[in-house]
Design a protein around this motif. Sequence first.
Motif, PDB file in Angstrom:
ATOM      1  N   UNK A   1       0.832  -1.203   0.000  1.00  0.00           N
ATOM      2  CA  UNK A   1       0.000   0.000   0.000  1.00  0.00           C
ATOM      3  C   UNK A   1       0.869   1.257   0.000  1.00  0.00           C
ATOM      4  N   UNK A   2       1.991   1.209   0.699  1.00  0.00           N
ATOM      5  CA  UNK A   2       2.914   2.346   0.721  1.00  0.00           C
ATOM      6  C   UNK A   2       3.472   2.656  -0.657  1.00  0.00           C
ATOM      7  N   UNK A   3       3.848   1.601  -1.400  1.00  0.00           N
ATOM      8  CA  UNK A   3       4.359   1.789  -2.759  1.00  0.00           C
ATOM      9  C   UNK A   3       3.302   2.468  -3.635  1.00  0.00           C
TER      10      UNK A   3
ATOM     11  N   UNK B   1      -1.307  -4.989  -2.774  1.00  0.00           N
ATOM     12  CA  UNK B   1      -1.768  -6.019  -1.836  1.00  0.00           C
ATOM     13  C   UNK B   1      -2.565  -5.365  -0.717  1.00  0.00           C
ATOM     14  N   UNK B   2      -3.800  -5.819  -0.543  1.00  0.00           N
ATOM     15  CA  UNK B   2      -4.634  -5.312   0.558  1.00  0.00           C
ATOM     16  C   UNK B   2      -5.165  -6.509   1.329  1.00  0.00           C
TER      17      UNK B   2
ATOM     18  N   UNK C   1      -4.042  -1.788   5.637  1.00  0.00           N
ATOM     19  CA  UNK C   1      -3.425  -1.568   4.328  1.00  0.00           C
ATOM     20  C   UNK C   1      -4.188  -0.481   3.566  1.00  0.00           C
ATOM     21  N   UNK C   2      -5.492  -0.502   3.661  1.00  0.00           N
ATOM     22  CA  UNK C   2      -6.309   0.501   2.972  1.00  0.00           C
ATOM     23  C   UNK C   2      -5.975   1.889   3.511  1.00  0.00           C
ATOM     24  N   UNK C   3      -5.751   1.985   4.826  1.00  0.00           N
ATOM     25  CA  UNK C   3      -5.391   3.277   5.422  1.00  0.00           C
ATOM     26  C   UNK C   3      -4.043   3.753   4.876  1.00  0.00           C
TER      27      UNK C   3
ATOM     28  N   UNK D   1       8.510  -7.999  -1.320  1.00  0.00           N
ATOM     29  CA  UNK D   1       7.189  -7.398  -1.091  1.00  0.00           C
ATOM     30  C   UNK D   1       6.279  -8.386  -0.388  1.00  0.00           C
ATOM     31  N   UNK D   2       6.337  -9.644  -0.866  1.00  0.00           N
ATOM     32  CA  UNK D   2       5.485 -10.668  -0.277  1.00  0.00           C
ATOM     33  C   UNK D   2       5.853 -10.881   1.189  1.00  0.00           C
ATOM     34  N   UNK D   3       7.142 -10.929   1.466  1.00  0.00           N
ATOM     35  CA  UNK D   3       7.579 -11.140   2.855  1.00  0.00           C
ATOM     36  C   UNK D   3       7.136  -9.982   3.744  1.00  0.00           C
ATOM     37  N   UNK D   4       7.323  -8.769   3.251  1.00  0.00           N
ATOM     38  CA  UNK D   4       6.918  -7.569   3.997  1.00  0.00           C
ATOM     39  C   UNK D   4       5.428  -7.591   4.300  1.00  0.00           C
TER      40      UNK D   4
END
Lengths: 525, 129
Positions: free
Chosen positions: A53-55, A100-101, A106-108, A453-456
């Motif tokens: 979400x940050x990206x 990814x949500x 994540x939405x926030x 990304x997946x791990x994060x």
Amino acid sequence: MEDGGVTLSGIPVDPVYGGSPLPGEFPYTRGIHSRMYRDRHWTMRMFAGFGTAGDTNARFKELLRAGGTGLSTAFDMPTLMGRDSDHPLSLGEVGRAGVAIDTVEDMADLFADINLADVTTSMTINGPAAIILAMYVVVAEETGVDRGSLAGTLQNDILKEYQAQKEYLFPPRPSVRLVTDTIRFTTSEMPRWNPISVSGYHIREAGSTAAQELAFTLANGFAYVEAATAAGLSVDAFAPRLSFFFNSHSDFFEEIGKFRAARRIWARWMRDEYGACEERSLRMRFHTQTAGVSLTAQQPEVNIARVALQALAGVLGGTQSLHTDAYDEALALPSEDAARIALRTQQVIAHETGVTEVADPLGGSAYVEWITDELERRAEAIFARLIEVGEGSILEGVLAGIENGWFMGEIADSAYRFERAVNAGERIVVGVNAFTEGDDKRQGELLRISQDTEDLQCKRLDEVRLSRSDAEVQSALKRVAADAVRPEINLMPALLGAVKVRASVGEIVDVLESVFGTYLEPTVV
Amino acid sequence: MLAKLGLDGHDRGLKVVARILRDAGMEVIYLGLRQTAETIIEAVEQEDADVVGISMHNAGHLTLAPLIVQALEDRGLGRVPVVIGGIIPDEDRDALDQVGISAVLGPGASATEVVEIIRGAVVIDESGY
């Protein structure tokens, strides 16, 4: 934009030329507003999403800074398919096709530092759409924005998933119930929100012809009208907020005719078949995206030309909002540079070409009027067939066509015919079967999403699971299950309750699946 | 044997490939969407498939392709070549070759190339290379 449009050379031009129906007049063949873009440009709504979400939040901000006028969210395959990032089936897919949500956290993050009262947001999601909408609402409310002031669009068009995009979760009927639940919810609580974007884009990308895209999309639209009225809504209550989404493909005039025919058909049918009286119920609003499937991996910069022409067709066809594809479409998600060029393409059309000064400038062209009529004729033939199959109901006809694979067969046949024509050299694709010098040039910098990304994301999900109340989540999920079992209950309140206590997309979908079941499509090649 | 691995549902290309291969006289077993390594390996064994074609448009190929190759080997089916088609950047072809993918059919591949590559993959296998 001041009135009194003039050409580049200073010649004053009128807002419209030619005869009736005029733009803004029933049946809106020539456009839904009398002055179209002279008063306001289409929304430059660039589809974006990748990684965490940050990206994506960073990419949203870049696009807004670069002049984008609306947000549009692409979700990754696990989110689209209602799976959490740590589900076994999510391996290799997290953050790759979109953002990814997993939970409302994540939405926030996705909308961090973006005031949801100030933007319009489109969210391209279908199976779990109601859950994602619930997350958006909760984020808004937790940042002090009232749900009634939220404006945007939820794609939420499950019928075309069975026909084309294949991102369905549950069987058709309970899925249609979820769609009507969201329509009922937004009709009463989010008057600025479009609960559905009835889509032809994906049908076309899957291989259909223009006439099929037009007919299948509008048939799906009529099906939703029937479903929503059966669920107790009056047509004029919800119809003004139905929106559409079309492809803008390579045959320039065919596309323009398609857009014009779409408006005309919708207006007539809504008034004459479904008894809509409000003008806003009859005026079809649509978003357009240039045809991803037409773009080539060979000589990718040439795609910039393709996209420009397709975007122009969308504008001359009267679209309300537009996404232009990046030139690296055939290779990866858009790189930052490629996304910027795509947006600049729209800005050139809007500010340099003058096409915005006159509404439906091609109206009255013998060819354009003829092809508009012809596409309408072909669409009507398909509606007639579906009504017959559905014994008077387009909804039943569409559901039957889904269950027996008819739509998929039609689309696959069209896709194969196209491939045969390209293979035989009857249809030229520059860089692919002709004009191939330049194909071997090295591909440029592509956007890559790493496995990190997946791990994060999985770590993030674990943190949310640890910090929330298990008891609250279990109780909320129980309510989702209980409400799901009873079709007359609107699921939205239960979904809002669940996302608010940080239940995940996957957890909620699992519960819904336990009630609705899953779906296996018929194999049609 | 043609399949899509994982969650991605973009099957236009796979269906077109199925018809191309049938037109070329091959027997095609179309598994379709949402297959896993397990379901693919089961089907390969049951149907005694000569070649597996997997369509991937979701940028997961570098993670998922090695798993398929490994799963086939673990089941004693290492002789069955795997061809990947779809959205595969040129720069990934070497990596896929190294993990044991027999061939890649990228965007714009012609029908002729499709048939040649699939036939070629089987021939390579039978000759033991």
